[in-house]
Design a protein around this motif. Structure first.
Motif: not given
Length: 265
Positions: A1-30
């Motif tokens: 259904k069109q109402v489901e596309l871009g739903a706030a709860e779906h965007k929030a879940l996608a945003r959570e998936a992004v931040r949990k999948s990032l891999v920090l390879l280097k962080n010099e001097h914090k």
């Protein structure tokens, strides 16, 4: 259904998936996480490119045919940085003369592969895994990094890619380096982790770990963790050894965090 596309709860879940999948390879001097009061210079071929950010198999087969308007409500990483620190604190530049005059506290350089799917993304036999050698536009990202280094601006590099690539020189030139894979439309999932909150504390920590070893050499193409419960004589003949000259730069399961920092040689 069109109402489901871009739903706030779906965007929030996608945003959570992004931040949990990032891999920090280097962080010099914090250097990370960054203050929201920072004056940020945003550069790189992928900073405002949703095609690079979402990759192939997105609306179209290769993903290269898409337009920005095909992603209503999407945020590039540049959009997300502006939303996080305020547009007035964000500078966009691409020339060496601009970099020296920017007076930025930090630069965020966003580089990434053009979208591809299946064999169109295969690296030809006469090429290597070196990001800067795959395409001229990719090489420009390395040149920008060198210009930032010469200008004395610390750099946080974010890489969009569908695979680990040889980026030794880019990592050496960066104060921090993040493998962001293909995060999709929710750019704020990245800024959630890169920037502190309003109380100057980390908003979220890095949780991602490498699902494939990261190459130390330009031609280290098939190394990964040793197969589980398979005798050595039964292992695939194409698999490179984890020891010796083909030892990975970062092993399977590697990933730094704010709670567990570690220097990178």
């Amino acid at each position: 259904k069109q109402v489901e596309l871009g739903a706030a709860e779906h965007k929030a879940l996608a945003r959570e998936a992004v931040r949990k999948s990032l891999v920090l390879l280097k962080n010099e001097h914090k250097i990370l996480p960054l203050s929201r009061n920072s004056r940020v210079l945003v550069v790189g071929s992928a900073a405002n490119d949703l095609g690079k950010q979402v990759g192939g198999w997105s609306l179209t087969w290769q993903g290269s045919e898409n337009q920005r308007t095909d992603f209503p409500g999407a945020q590039s990483l540049l959009d997300a940085i502006r939303s996080t620190v305020g547009a007035g604190q964000v500078l966009v530049a691409g020339e060496a003369t601009d970099l020296k005059a920017a007076k930025a506290d930090v630069a965020i350089l966003v580089m990434g592969e053009d979208p591809y799917a299946e064999w169109f993304g295969d690296i030809p036999d006469n090429k290597t895994l070196a990001y800067a050698e795959l395409k001229e536009s990719y090489h420009q990202d390395l040149q920008t990094l060198k210009q930032l280094k010469a200008a004395g601006i610390p750099v946080v590099t974010v890489l969009f890619s569908g695979r680990p690539l040889y980026v030794n020189e880019e990592i050496n030139l960066s104060a921090a380096f993040v493998a962001a894979w293909l995060p999709g439309t929710e750019g704020e999932g990245i800024t959630d982790v890169l920037f502190k909150d309003a109380h100057d504390k980390p908003t979220y920590d890095f949780q991602g770990r490498l699902s494939f070893s990261w190459p130390f050499l330009k031609c280290a193409t098939t190394i990964n963790r040793q197969p589980v419960n398979i005798p050595g004589w039964q292992r695939p003949s194409f698999e490179q050894s984890l020891r010796g000259k083909n030892a990975p730069l970062f092993p399977y399961g590697y990933g730094l965090s704010y709670q567990q920092p570690s220097p990178v040689a």
